[in-house]
Write a protein that holds these residues in place. Structure first.
Motif, PDB file in Angstrom:
ATOM      1  N   UNK A  45      63.211  12.476 113.648  1.00  0.00           N
ATOM      2  CA  UNK A  45      63.558  12.647 115.054  1.00  0.00           C
ATOM      3  C   UNK A  45      62.304  12.673 115.927  1.00  0.00           C
ATOM      4  N   UNK A  46      61.269  13.367 115.465  1.00  0.00           N
ATOM      5  CA  UNK A  46      60.018  13.456 116.235  1.00  0.00           C
ATOM      6  C   UNK A  46      59.347  12.090 116.367  1.00  0.00           C
ATOM      7  N   UNK A  47      59.420  11.288 115.325  1.00  0.00           N
ATOM      8  CA  UNK A  47      58.841   9.942 115.371  1.00  0.00           C
ATOM      9  C   UNK A  47      59.589   9.078 116.382  1.00  0.00           C
ATOM     10  N   UNK A  48      60.920   9.143 116.335  1.00  0.00           N
ATOM     11  CA  UNK A  48      61.737   8.302 117.204  1.00  0.00           C
ATOM     12  C   UNK A  48      61.583   8.701 118.672  1.00  0.00           C
ATOM     13  N   UNK A  49      61.516   9.999 118.944  1.00  0.00           N
ATOM     14  CA  UNK A  49      61.501  10.464 120.337  1.00  0.00           C
ATOM     15  C   UNK A  49      60.099  10.614 120.923  1.00  0.00           C
ATOM     16  N   UNK A  50      59.151  11.036 120.064  1.00  0.00           N
ATOM     17  CA  UNK A  50      57.848  11.448 120.592  1.00  0.00           C
ATOM     18  C   UNK A  50      56.668  10.744 119.918  1.00  0.00           C
ATOM     19  N   UNK A  51      56.957   9.863 118.963  1.00  0.00           N
ATOM     20  CA  UNK A  51      55.895   9.242 118.156  1.00  0.00           C
ATOM     21  C   UNK A  51      54.969  10.310 117.591  1.00  0.00           C
ATOM     22  N   UNK A  52      55.549  11.331 117.015  1.00  0.00           N
ATOM     23  CA  UNK A  52      54.820  12.508 116.536  1.00  0.00           C
ATOM     24  C   UNK A  52      55.318  12.893 115.155  1.00  0.00           C
ATOM     25  N   UNK A  53      54.518  13.708 114.457  1.00  0.00           N
ATOM     26  CA  UNK A  53      55.022  14.385 113.267  1.00  0.00           C
ATOM     27  C   UNK A  53      56.108  15.364 113.690  1.00  0.00           C
ATOM     28  N   UNK A  54      56.990  15.699 112.755  1.00  0.00           N
ATOM     29  CA  UNK A  54      57.889  16.821 112.952  1.00  0.00           C
ATOM     30  C   UNK A  54      57.110  18.127 112.828  1.00  0.00           C
ATOM     31  N   UNK A  55      57.849  19.239 112.790  1.00  0.00           N
ATOM     32  CA  UNK A  55      57.151  20.519 112.773  1.00  0.00           C
ATOM     33  C   UNK A  55      57.847  21.493 111.824  1.00  0.00           C
ATOM     34  N   UNK A  56      57.441  21.414 110.562  1.00  0.00           N
ATOM     35  CA  UNK A  56      57.775  22.452 109.590  1.00  0.00           C
ATOM     36  C   UNK A  56      56.610  23.421 109.580  1.00  0.00           C
ATOM     37  N   UNK A  57      56.911  24.725 109.484  1.00  0.00           N
ATOM     38  CA  UNK A  57      55.857  25.720 109.596  1.00  0.00           C
ATOM     39  C   UNK A  57      56.157  26.948 108.730  1.00  0.00           C
ATOM     40  N   UNK A  58      55.179  27.834 108.651  1.00  0.00           N
ATOM     41  CA  UNK A  58      55.379  29.118 107.990  1.00  0.00           C
ATOM     42  C   UNK A  58      54.653  30.193 108.786  1.00  0.00           C
ATOM     43  N   UNK A  59      55.141  31.441 108.635  1.00  0.00           N
ATOM     44  CA  UNK A  59      54.528  32.599 109.277  1.00  0.00           C
ATOM     45  C   UNK A  59      54.108  33.614 108.223  1.00  0.00           C
ATOM     46  N   UNK A  60      52.933  34.154 108.402  1.00  0.00           N
ATOM     47  CA  UNK A  60      52.482  35.323 107.644  1.00  0.00           C
ATOM     48  C   UNK A  60      52.258  36.435 108.657  1.00  0.00           C
ATOM     49  N   UNK A  61      52.972  37.546 108.508  1.00  0.00           N
ATOM     50  CA  UNK A  61      52.859  38.650 109.455  1.00  0.00           C
ATOM     51  C   UNK A  61      51.606  39.458 109.130  1.00  0.00           C
ATOM     52  N   UNK A  62      50.666  39.460 110.065  1.00  0.00           N
ATOM     53  CA  UNK A  62      49.421  40.213 109.895  1.00  0.00           C
ATOM     54  C   UNK A  62      49.627  41.667 110.257  1.00  0.00           C
ATOM     55  N   UNK A  63      50.315  41.889 111.367  1.00  0.00           N
ATOM     56  CA  UNK A  63      50.550  43.253 111.836  1.00  0.00           C
ATOM     57  C   UNK A  63      51.815  43.257 112.671  1.00  0.00           C
ATOM     58  N   UNK A  64      52.510  44.391 112.671  1.00  0.00           N
ATOM     59  CA  UNK A  64      53.734  44.518 113.459  1.00  0.00           C
ATOM     60  C   UNK A  64      53.902  45.966 113.890  1.00  0.00           C
ATOM     61  N   UNK A  65      54.260  46.153 115.141  1.00  0.00           N
ATOM     62  CA  UNK A  65      54.529  47.498 115.630  1.00  0.00           C
ATOM     63  C   UNK A  65      55.863  47.988 115.054  1.00  0.00           C
ATOM     64  N   UNK A  66      56.060  49.301 114.946  1.00  0.00           N
ATOM     65  CA  UNK A  66      57.313  49.819 114.374  1.00  0.00           C
ATOM     66  C   UNK A  66      58.533  49.239 115.091  1.00  0.00           C
ATOM     67  N   UNK A  67      59.488  48.744 114.306  1.00  0.00           N
ATOM     68  CA  UNK A  67      60.719  48.180 114.859  1.00  0.00           C
ATOM     69  C   UNK A  67      60.620  46.738 115.299  1.00  0.00           C
ATOM     70  N   UNK A  68      59.404  46.177 115.283  1.00  0.00           N
ATOM     71  CA  UNK A  68      59.247  44.784 115.722  1.00  0.00           C
ATOM     72  C   UNK A  68      59.892  43.836 114.721  1.00  0.00           C
ATOM     73  N   UNK A  69      60.288  42.677 115.225  1.00  0.00           N
ATOM     74  CA  UNK A  69      60.946  41.725 114.339  1.00  0.00           C
ATOM     75  C   UNK A  69      60.918  40.318 114.904  1.00  0.00           C
ATOM     76  N   UNK A  70      61.679  39.449 114.252  1.00  0.00           N
ATOM     77  CA  UNK A  70      61.739  38.045 114.662  1.00  0.00           C
ATOM     78  C   UNK A  70      63.107  37.482 114.330  1.00  0.00           C
ATOM     79  N   UNK A  71      63.404  36.364 114.957  1.00  0.00           N
ATOM     80  CA  UNK A  71      64.642  35.647 114.676  1.00  0.00           C
ATOM     81  C   UNK A  71      64.345  34.467 113.765  1.00  0.00           C
ATOM     82  N   UNK A  72      65.191  34.285 112.763  1.00  0.00           N
ATOM     83  CA  UNK A  72      65.109  33.111 111.900  1.00  0.00           C
ATOM     84  C   UNK A  72      66.498  32.810 111.361  1.00  0.00           C
ATOM     85  N   UNK A  73      67.068  31.678 111.756  1.00  0.00           N
ATOM     86  CA  UNK A  73      68.361  31.249 111.251  1.00  0.00           C
ATOM     87  C   UNK A  73      69.543  31.894 111.960  1.00  0.00           C
ATOM     88  N   UNK A  74      70.725  31.379 111.659  1.00  0.00           N
ATOM     89  CA  UNK A  74      71.968  31.887 112.243  1.00  0.00           C
ATOM     90  C   UNK A  74      72.535  33.023 111.401  1.00  0.00           C
TER      91      UNK A  74
END
Length: 326
Positions: free
Chosen positions: A106-135
């Motif tokens: 899709x990225x090639x067709x629309x933007x002539x770009x690579x797609x974007x698969x990525x990963x996260x490593x959490x270095x630090x997080x305040x108490x209760x902090x979080x993130x969204x991933x998936x449905x």
């Protein structure tokens, strides 16, 4: 050739803070910095070598000059003169937008770009902090659009409270967002294509709503449900522990408190080390040495046989390279 360090590319962003400056132990605090691009060949943000014989040369110039000796033969054959990864630190003082990235096709067709698969490593997080991933529940594309319109899209996303050391793999198509109070290391394909889906009705510096890409995103979103989106692993002292292996990158965690020798040429790929904590001295097989402390990153050319990592204080590193194409 020798292990390369680069000048910081600090990016002010509406949701950024001052944790990156502190984490990287910079001589002055830069407020409002959302990202530090550690190694980049994206757009006009091209990394520049900060020390050694190649000081002042940028990554594009090095690739054009050294080719496979820098990248690795199989990497150069596959990517040509394009550096395949973008390496970042991210400081979320406020919530990032809910977003998704297109895949290669899709990225090639629309933007002539690579797609974007990525990963996260959490270095630090305040108490209760979080993130969204998936449905969190199955929805249709029609419900997806409606929920964005009525500001309830976060009701159907998986929210994960996080702590230091947590890892999330985010293949292209997975809806996600980093929420406030988290410092993250991000390894991703060399792409800056983001479809912003929802932004909490946030305004830019001129008071305008930030642009959304709802219609574009529909074809990019993976609507499947997934369990266990947090990566499980068990760290081991002075050993490489695999965190993520995918066609675009392999990432290992190395916690060191002594001397450890790591292969380079055997991967037929450059190897990147990001220091998550502590301080090391890295010596290549030609006896060229650099020091790497918390918040610093180095790119080891593929032509070097190996590097020896000597812990000057107990240290934690992410090691990343391009796996052989299957």
């Amino acid at each position: 050739m020798y292990p390369l360090k680069f000048e910081d590319i600090l990016r002010p962003i509406i949701w950024g803070g001052d944790e990156i400056s502190r984490f990287k132990q910079l001589p002055e605090i830069h407020a409002g910095i959302g990202e530090s691009w550690e190694i980049s060949q994206v757009g006009d943000r091209i990394s520049v070598v900060s020390e050694g014989a190649d000081k002042g040369k940028n990554l594009t110039e090095l690739i054009q000059r050294d080719g496979a000796a820098l990248l690795g033969k199989h990497v150069a054959e596959h990517y040509g003169e394009k550096f395949p990864l973008l390496i970042k630190f991210i400081d979320a003082r406020d919530n990032l937008s809910i977003q998704v990235h297109p895949n290669d096709e899709l990225a090639k067709a629309r933007h002539n770009s690579f797609g974007k698969t990525e990963m996260w490593y959490v270095i630090d997080a305040k108490p209760g902090a979080g993130l969204y991933s998936g449905f969190s529940k199955q929805i249709t594309p029609e419900e997806y659009v409606e929920r964005i319109k009525n500001n309830t899209i976060t009701d159907v996303l998986q929210f994960h409270q996080v702590k230091s050391g947590d890892v999330f793999f985010l293949p292209a198509g997975r809806i996600h967002a980093i929420c406030k109070g988290i410092l993250i290391a991000e390894i991703q394909q060399s792409s800056d294509i983001t479809y912003r889906i929802y932004d909490y009705d946030r305004r830019d510096a001129q008071g305008n709503p930030r642009e959304l890409h709802v219609e574009q995103s529909i074809d990019a979103v993976d609507f499947k449900l997934y369990d266990n989106l947090r990566t499980s692993y068990e760290a081991r002292n002075n050993e490489a522990v695999n965190l993520v292996t995918c066609p675009y990158f392999q990432t290992n965690l190395i916690e060191v408190d002594r001397s450890v020798k790591r292969p380079v040429a055997a991967h037929d790929s450059f190897v990147i080390y990001m220091c998550m904590g502590g301080k090391i001295r890295m010596t290549d097989n030609n006896d060229y040495a650099i020091e790497l402390h918390q918040g610093q990153t180095t790119l080891v050319p593929a032509s070097l046989e190996s590097v020896t990592i000597e812990a000057e204080s107990p240290a934690k590193l992410l090691e990343c390279y391009i796996p052989a194409q299957q």
